[in-house]
Design a protein around this motif. Structure first.
Motif, PDB file in Angstrom:
ATOM      1  N   THR A 204       1.732  11.306  -0.633  1.00 51.90           N
ATOM      2  CA  THR A 204       1.221  12.447   0.124  1.00 51.90           C
ATOM      3  C   THR A 204       2.084  13.676  -0.147  1.00 51.90           C
TER       4      THR A 204
ATOM      5  N   ALA B 236      -3.651   3.427   7.652  1.00 50.31           N
ATOM      6  CA  ALA B 236      -3.131   2.279   6.902  1.00 50.31           C
ATOM      7  C   ALA B 236      -2.248   1.373   7.768  1.00 50.31           C
TER       8      ALA B 236
ATOM      9  N   LEU C 208     -10.213   1.542   3.106  1.00 49.78           N
ATOM     10  CA  LEU C 208      -8.917   1.016   2.691  1.00 49.78           C
ATOM     11  C   LEU C 208      -8.780  -0.455   3.062  1.00 49.78           C
TER      12      LEU C 208
ATOM     13  N   GLU D 164       4.698   5.436   3.032  1.00 51.96           N
ATOM     14  CA  GLU D 164       4.284   6.796   2.680  1.00 51.96           C
ATOM     15  C   GLU D 164       5.390   7.421   1.849  1.00 51.96           C
TER      16      GLU D 164
ATOM     17  N   THR E 261      -3.548   7.010  -2.963  1.00 51.88           N
ATOM     18  CA  THR E 261      -3.178   5.751  -2.327  1.00 51.88           C
ATOM     19  C   THR E 261      -3.419   4.631  -3.318  1.00 51.88           C
TER      20      THR E 261
ATOM     21  N   SER F  99      -7.185   1.845  -5.907  1.00 50.98           N
ATOM     22  CA  SER F  99      -6.624   3.170  -5.634  1.00 50.98           C
ATOM     23  C   SER F  99      -7.675   4.068  -4.999  1.00 50.98           C
TER      24      SER F  99
ATOM     25  N   LEU G 251       1.143   5.317  -0.048  1.00 49.02           N
ATOM     26  CA  LEU G 251       0.448   6.573   0.188  1.00 49.02           C
ATOM     27  C   LEU G 251       1.299   7.690  -0.400  1.00 49.02           C
TER      28      LEU G 251
ATOM     29  N   VAL H  44       0.878  -1.172   0.000  1.00 41.76           N
ATOM     30  CA  VAL H  44       0.000   0.000   0.000  1.00 41.76           C
ATOM     31  C   VAL H  44       0.911   1.216   0.000  1.00 41.76           C
TER      32      VAL H  44
ATOM     33  N   CYS I 289      -3.978  14.857   3.733  1.00 40.58           N
ATOM     34  CA  CYS I 289      -3.049  13.736   3.912  1.00 40.58           C
ATOM     35  C   CYS I 289      -2.839  13.383   5.382  1.00 40.58           C
TER      36      CYS I 289
END
Length: 143
Positions: free
Chosen positions: A60, A74, A129, A86, A107, A119, A58, A56, A67
């Protein structure tokens, strides 16, 4: 009296013409669409834990109010089957540019081959999520 009718007819014609021109301007074709902002595939070697079956990511931005709190939503997914990372702009600008990320937060849920399976553009709830990750894992179990 005839002069007034001619003036009134001229005013009606002018108003109708202006209305027609304005209506034509409003009905222009939709603007052309740019490049998709969600990548279709990522190179798993660009991210930590490339051997973990699910990732996953992210994407941001430091300047993004939406964000805030997403990594915490997550984090419970992290385990032997799922990695969470991230990628914050501008600190990791190179990865944002490599994948043409033009909006944050974005994401993506990525399988072992790097294919984006789900996504989220914008903020998300933890439940949304978690459900998305569970769904793609059911559709395509890890090898």
């Amino acid at each position: 009296m005839t002069g007034r009718l001619v003036v009134a007819a001229a005013v009606v014609v002018i108003v109708a013409t202006v209305a027609w021109v304005l209506e034509r301007r409003r009905r222009q074709d939709a603007p052309s669409q740019g490049v998709p902002i969600v990548p279709a595939q990522l190179d798993r070697a660009d991210f930590p834990d490339p051997a973990v079956p699910w990732l996953v990511v992210l994407f941001t931005s430091q300047a993004c109010a939406s964000c805030a709190g997403l990594p915490e939503k997550a984090a419970p997914l992290v385990g032997p089957e799922v990695a969470v990372v991230e990628v914050q702009y501008p600190g990791q600008r190179a990865l944002h540019e490599r994948y043409s990320i033009s909006a944050a937060p974005l994401t993506v849920v990525v399988d072992a081959e790097g294919v984006v399976r789900a996504s989220f553009l914008g903020s998300f709830s933890a439940t949304d999520l978690w459900n998305a990750v569970a769904e793609v894992r059911r559709e395509r179990p890890a090898d």
